[in-house]
Design an enzyme around this catalytic site. Structure first.
Site, PDB file in Angstrom:
ATOM      1  N   LYS A 113       0.795  -1.295  -0.088  1.00 57.54           N
ATOM      2  CA  LYS A 113      -0.224  -0.139  -0.367  1.00 57.54           C
ATOM      3  C   LYS A 113       0.689   1.046   0.054  1.00 57.54           C
ATOM      4  O   LYS A 113       2.162   1.467   0.172  1.00 57.54           O
ATOM      5  CB  LYS A 113      -0.906   0.192   1.411  1.00 57.54           C
ATOM      6  CG  LYS A 113      -1.845  -1.031   1.308  1.00 57.54           C
ATOM      7  CD  LYS A 113      -2.048  -1.312   2.838  1.00 57.54           C
ATOM      8  CE  LYS A 113      -3.968  -1.924   2.318  1.00 57.54           C
ATOM      9  NZ  LYS A 113      -5.050  -1.569   1.715  1.00 57.54           N
TER      10      LYS A 113
ATOM     11  N   ARG B 299     -10.785 -11.566   1.492  1.00 57.71           N
ATOM     12  CA  ARG B 299     -11.763 -12.034   0.607  1.00 57.71           C
ATOM     13  C   ARG B 299     -11.072 -13.604   0.744  1.00 57.71           C
ATOM     14  O   ARG B 299     -12.321 -14.583   1.289  1.00 57.71           O
ATOM     15  CB  ARG B 299     -11.876 -11.706  -0.649  1.00 57.71           C
ATOM     16  CG  ARG B 299     -11.176 -11.384  -1.565  1.00 57.71           C
ATOM     17  CD  ARG B 299     -10.834 -10.391  -2.758  1.00 57.71           C
ATOM     18  NE  ARG B 299     -10.664  -9.771  -2.374  1.00 57.71           N
ATOM     19  CZ  ARG B 299     -11.367  -8.481  -3.359  1.00 57.71           C
ATOM     20  NH1 ARG B 299     -11.580  -8.113  -4.483  1.00 57.71           N
ATOM     21  NH2 ARG B 299     -11.237  -6.961  -2.707  1.00 57.71           N
TER      22      ARG B 299
END
Length: 492
Positions: free
Chosen positions: A275, A349
């Site tokens: 990130k 997920r």
């Protein structure tokens, strides 16, 4: 906080550190009785223009003769006959904040002049109890000098001493207790709140409540179960992953449980798909889904709801290292389906899909997963609404209603088959991302492939789980929504 319920009586005889009355600026209801007791002192203030009654306006009288209460706080409720739920929140929060700033130790809230559109007395009492208890939260754990505690310690709410009203106060306080637990877990830094810490905090519930038992799976056991997706996330971290199951039995064993599955990524660097550095510190909040599960189980047990609930926390830390999962790697999930990991920052997920497969062993009545899953959901809905996806339309509608009732709102999003091809992969059964379009939808589509055999909903709380800026901190959402849903499923 100690919160009690007392029937209506002459307000001038109420002994309290602070008496709170709501008014539209006219001498009616409780305010009229208080004016009579104070020899028209309040009427004089109204005539002078010191108070008009507009929404959330305050008139504070630190000393006033004729009342047993030491102080009087008048809060404006506008000029309408009924108020919206948002208006009620604004009035109540104004009163609570004001009293804490004035160092009031106890209070009595006269609620008879508050009329909420479409709501009856128990709703207002539950909401008031919840906001009072939520106001006690202070984060101090990593501060060298603890923040001062909230001054308010006791509150009396005006209302008939009926079973429904008493129950409403219990449920409001229980909900708030769960919210504050979720806020604390979210606010803790990643070097403290690790997967093992979440397991430790979950075990505390089992020691606190006889109705709860907790089991924790380590990485070896997860490997044996084939949880290759979840383990791919923790592969680059020194912190081992944990799968935590919190089982609450409030009803007969034969009753199938409602299962809550929380994303518990205790810190998310993005892994190899690193990130940007700006605001990466806020990625400690990537476990707020797990925090809401722990908080909700605490709330359910505190309220002794007659329903069976299982909370599953999929806890891992996502870090880059020589052992970390790489873009292009293919892993096998517990369901047997293979996944090409195109972006290691789409890790939520991956921990959830194995936890959702694990949930099937409980033969659930329903399954709700809660996750700070996608930035796309923040773009779509901002911080106010939670993204709501479900494989059954009536389930989505039910959860939306529960969110409205709890003032913890969610908004239905599409889960159409037309989005599924975006997850196609040449090298696995599916990819873990679906491209730049409809990111929150394709993330939900990914999860839907692991819960075809039961009633399932997904709550994307990426925008709602915490606030940034000067008021930075976890919100505790969606404990309110989840508690309201489980409350609706409880045996009466």
């Amino acid at each position: 906080m100690q919160i009690s319920l007392k029937p209506c009586k002459d307000p001038s005889t109420i002994a309290s550190d602070c008496l709170v009355v709501m008014s539209n600026g006219q001498l009616n209801g409780s305010l009229n009785a208080l004016n009579d007791a104070t020899d028209d002192a309040i009427a004089a203030l109204l005539k002078r223009g010191d108070f008009s009654g507009k929404l959330a306006e305050t008139l504070y009288l630190p000393i006033i003769s004729g009342l047993r209460a030491k102080r009087l706080l008048i809060v404006g409720c506008g000029d309408g006959k009924t108020l919206s739920e948002a208006d009620a929140d604004k009035i109540l929060n104004t009163a609570i904040d004001f009293m804490n700033k004035k160092d009031c130790k106890d209070c009595c809230l006269l609620l008879e002049d508050l009329h909420i559109d479409g709501r009856k007395s128990p709703w207002l009492l539950q909401r008031c109890a919840q906001l009072l208890e939520v106001s006690t939260y202070r984060y101090s754990e990593t501060l060298s000098k603890a923040k001062p505690a909230a001054s308010l310690r006791r509150a009396v709410l005006q209302g008939s001493n009926s079973e429904g009203n008493r129950r409403a106060i219990i449920d409001g306080q229980s909900t708030a207790g769960g919210i504050n637990i979720a806020r604390r877990l979210g606010d803790l830094p990643g070097n403290i709140c690790t997967p093992d810490f979440l397991a430790k905090e979950s075990r505390k519930l089992a020691r606190q409540f006889d109705t709860i038992k907790v089991s924790v799976l380590d990485e070896k056991k997860m490997q044996q179960l084939g949880m290759g997706a979840l383990l791919s996330v923790s592969a680059g971290s020194e912190q081992p992953a944990r799968l935590i199951a919190i089982e609450y039995q409030g009803s007969a064993k034969k009753q199938p449980p409602h299962v809550l599955v929380g994303k518990g990524v205790t810190f998310d660097t993005g892994g190899i798909s690193l990130k940007p550095g700006a605001k990466m510190d806020e990625m400690k909040y990537d476990m707020c889904g797990a925090a809401s599960v722990v908080g909700t189980l605490h709330a359910v047990a505190s309220a002794e709801l007659k329903v069976n609930v299982v909370g599953i926390v999929a806890a891992a830390e996502n870090m880059p290292s020589g052992r970390a999962t790489k873009p292009g790697d293919v892993v096998t999930s517990m369901s047997g389906q293979t996944i090409e990991i195109l972006n290691t920052d789409a890790e939520g997920r991956l921990v959830l899909c194995d936890a959702l497969s694990y949930a099937d062993r409980y033969k659930p009545a329903s399954v709700i997963d809660i996750a700070t899953l996608t930035g796309a959901c923040v773009v779509a809905l901002g911080k106010h609404a939670i993204g709501l996806f479900s494989n059954q339309h009536d389930f989505a509608q039910e959860l939306q209603r529960c969110g409205e009732d709890a003032r913890d709102r969610a908004w239905p999003m599409p889960l159409w088959d037309e989005y599924q091809p975006q997850l196609d992969s040449n090298f696995a059964d599916m990819a873990n991302i679906g491209g730049p379009e409809a990111g929150s939808v394709t993330a939900a589509c990914f999860l839907s492939r692991f819960c075809k055999d039961y009633r399932w909903a997904h709550l994307d709380i990426a925008g709602a789980a915490w606030n940034s800026g000067a008021n930075k901190g976890a919100t505790g959402r969606p404990v309110g929504l989840l508690f309201n849903y489980l409350q609706s499923k409880a045996d009466n």
